[in-house]
Design an enzyme around this catalytic site. Structure first.
Site, short mmCIF file in Angstrom:
data_model
loop_
_atom_site.label_atom_id
_atom_site.label_comp_id
_atom_site.label_asym_id
_atom_site.label_seq_id
_atom_site.Cartn_x
_atom_site.Cartn_y
_atom_site.Cartn_z
N LYS A 215 69.37 149.39 10.10
CA LYS A 215 68.21 149.96 9.40
C LYS A 215 67.44 148.87 8.65
CE LYS A 215 65.46 152.52 7.02
NZ LYS A 215 64.50 153.50 7.47
N CYS A 269 59.22 151.55 2.48
CA CYS A 269 60.31 151.07 3.33
C CYS A 269 60.21 149.58 3.55
CB CYS A 269 60.24 151.79 4.67
SG CYS A 269 60.05 153.55 4.45
N1 SAJ Z 1 51.19 146.70 8.22
C1 SAJ Z 1 50.48 145.51 8.36
N2 SAJ Z 1 50.38 144.97 9.62
C2 SAJ Z 1 50.94 145.56 10.71
C3 SAJ Z 1 51.67 146.75 10.55
C4 SAJ Z 1 51.78 147.30 9.28
O1 SAJ Z 1 49.97 144.93 7.41
O2 SAJ Z 1 50.78 145.01 11.81
C5 SAJ Z 1 51.33 147.30 6.88
C6 SAJ Z 1 50.80 148.73 6.79
O3 SAJ Z 1 49.43 148.78 6.57
C7 SAJ Z 1 51.62 149.26 5.63
C8 SAJ Z 1 52.97 148.56 5.78
O4 SAJ Z 1 52.72 147.42 6.60
O5 SAJ Z 1 51.05 148.88 4.39
C9 SAJ Z 1 54.05 149.42 6.40
O6 SAJ Z 1 53.56 150.24 7.44
P1 SAJ Z 1 54.36 150.54 8.79
O7 SAJ Z 1 53.55 151.43 9.64
O8 SAJ Z 1 54.79 149.26 9.39
O9 SAJ Z 1 55.70 151.26 8.31
P2 SAJ Z 1 56.12 152.50 7.36
O10 SAJ Z 1 56.55 151.94 6.04
O11 SAJ Z 1 55.12 153.58 7.35
O12 SAJ Z 1 57.43 153.03 8.16
C10 SAJ Z 1 58.48 152.10 8.50
C11 SAJ Z 1 58.84 152.30 9.98
N3 SAJ Z 1 59.68 151.20 10.41
C12 SAJ Z 1 59.38 150.46 11.51
O13 SAJ Z 1 58.42 150.67 12.20
C13 SAJ Z 1 60.33 149.36 11.85
C14 SAJ Z 1 59.56 153.63 10.16
O14 SAJ Z 1 60.04 153.76 11.48
C15 SAJ Z 1 60.74 153.73 9.17
O15 SAJ Z 1 61.38 154.99 9.29
C16 SAJ Z 1 60.22 153.61 7.78
O16 SAJ Z 1 59.59 152.32 7.65
C17 SAJ Z 1 61.38 153.76 6.81
O17 SAJ Z 1 61.52 154.83 6.23
O18 SAJ Z 1 62.19 152.83 6.72
#
Ligand code: SAJ
Length: 442
Positions: A215, A269
């Site tokens: 995780k 997360c």
């Molecule tokens: N972000 C960027 N650049 C990117 C991708 C995301 O700057 O290329 C930023 C987003 O804008 C945001 C942050 O990162 O601020 C996180 O967004 P995210 O879509 O990457 O993730 P979360 O926090 O919404 O959800 C994540 C997911 N984990 C992964 O994709 C590995 C989800 O599957 C998990 O269940 C969740 O964390 C969790 O609960 O751990």
């Protein structure tokens, strides 16, 4: 193993959808939350959180009687812990000058202790909360063994992380692969039997500490990769390159997948989980630590860019588009966009923010406009902070008619430079220092 009745402790973004999904599949579920407000709200048939499709599933589960809510756990075949694991606000530790945060495990401890009086031979206990490695073995197991029952032989104990994406929780709960880490193979098998009730994705059995690491590795991987994208954006600006184009070209390589730069990393997360590694092994995690630092610094970097675009910040009026922590969600907590707005204001700018997913939100110290029009009028610049679909569809010619602003700053690659320039805007984009070249073409 057969499960007729389970107790889910913690009715938040993970616990409530999980409880309702089990109930929808015929299991008797007692949903437990220590917050009386949550229990009362659910008892009235209302929801305290927003997630697409959740209302219907919860309403049905409550109406069928398969889901009941309570402040206390009771005897059951299985207990599932899905409580928050935030950070201590005021406790830090330091290793070789690297100051790091410490996880607050008090909710996991309290939930485990609440199960204790109800634990019986043959029960299954599953921890779902994101936790530092070895929590199941070293924190949860000893508490449960105060019952005099032995983990692994008298009762089963597992760690199984949730991996669902906010906005798609109900679908991903069912379809995503599920990792189940047992403290013994029999425990993992019992965990599989429980989740097989509704999980259609692959179910993989492993040991508890591996599951905990998996995780944290998933989210740390993403954090480090976003940090490198943000660093690439800084480099591109130095070298007069458009990072978005460069990333697109680099990703043509079959073994490269660079993520997107942006105003920073938010949510509950990705900006949190890497710290669990740093906390448990600071001597082994300089890369993870510095990636966190790069992403935490990113709002400041954006503010620097806005200042360069406007000449100064003091007295400038900025329409900030988007406050959510990422695109197309309504969650404003832990949002880098909010941080950018705060920093701009600290530097003397007057910011009016517009968040289409939460037009009536109230955030301390932030002026949230009731309409896009309100945010735009009198603005000197338009700043795009979140890549909401609604924003990427904005027509700059339309927009130009609603605002005196003639400077547009895009931090998420949501807008097309040429269209905005044609509509009369001086256009700036994070990680893109190639304006003159595009100008020549147009
Ligand atoms: N972000 C960027 N650049 C990117 C991708 C995301 O700057 O290329 C930023 C987003 O804008 C945001 C942050 O990162 O601020 C996180 O967004 P995210 O879509 O990457 O993730 P979360 O926090 O919404 O959800 C994540 C997911 N984990 C992964 O994709 C590995 C989800 O599957 C998990 O269940 C969740 O964390 C969790 O609960 O751990």
């Amino acid at each position: 193993m057969k499960f007729n009745k389970i107790c889910v402790l913690g009715l938040g973004y993970i616990g409530l959808p999980t409880a309702a999904t089990f109930a929808a599949h015929g299991i008797q579920v007692i949903g437990v939350d220590i917050n009386p407000l949550v229990v009362e709200t659910l008892k009235r048939g209302e929801l305290h959180i927003h997630e697409p499709g959740l209302r219907e599933v919860v309403e049905q589960a409550l109406a069928s009687g398969k889901l009941t809510v309570s402040s206390h756990p009771e005897e059951a075949d299985a207990f599932l812990i899905a409580v928050p694991t935030p950070f201590h606000e005021d406790k830090f530790a330091e290793y070789e000058g690297r100051r790091y945060k410490l996880a607050d495990m008090s909710a996991v401890i309290a939930a485990t202790e609440a199960i204790l009086p109800h634990l019986r031979k043959g029960n299954l206990v599953i921890l779902e909360s994101t936790s530092p490695p070895r929590t199941t073995l070293d924190l949860v197991r000893p508490i449960l063994e105060r019952s005099t029952l032995k983990a692994g032989s008298d009762f089963f104990l597992c760690y199984s992380p949730e991996r669902v994406l906010p906005g798609q929780i109900l679908r991903e709960l069912v379809e995503n692969a599920r990792v189940i880490g047992g403290i013994t193979p029999e425990s993992a098998r019992a965990g599989r039997d429980l989740y097989a009730t509704f999980v259609k994705g692959q179910i993989v059995e492993t040991d508890a500490t591996t599951a905990e690491m998996v995780k944290l590795m998933e989210n740390t991987y993403r954090d480090v990769n976003i940090a490198i994208a943000n660093e690439f954006a800084r480099l591109a600006e130095k070298f007069g390159v458009d990072v978005w184009d460069a990333i697109r070209l680099a990703n043509l390589h079959p073994r490269v997948n660079i993520l997107n730069p942006g105003p920073g990393v938010g949510g509950h997360c990705i900006s949190v989980d890497p710290w669990f590694f740093v906390e448990t092994a600071p001597e082994l995690t300089p890369l993870i630590y510095h990636a966190r630092k790069v992403n935490d610094e990113q709002p400041r970097f954006v503010v620097k860019r806005v200042k360069e675009a406007l000449g100064r910040l003091n007295g400038k009026r900025i329409a900030a588009l988007g406050l959510a922590y990422k695109a197309d969600v309504d969650d404003l907590r832990e949002s880098p966009a909010v941080e950018v707005v705060h920093l701009l204001q600290q530097a003397g700018a007057q910011v009016k923010a517009w968040e289409p997913f939460k037009p009536h939100a109230q955030l301390k110290g932030i002026d949230i406009s009731p309409t896009l029009q309100d945010a735009l009028q009198n603005a000197d610049a338009v700043l795009l902070l979140v890549r909401h679909t609604e924003f990427t569809r904005l027509d700059p010619t339309d927009l130009a008619a609603k605002t005196p602003a003639r400077i547009a700053i895009d931090t998420v690659n949501g807008w097309n430079r040429e269209t905005w320039q044609k509509a009369g805007f001086q256009f700036h984009r994070l990680g893109d220092a190639k304006p003159q070249i595009v100008n020549r073409k147009s």
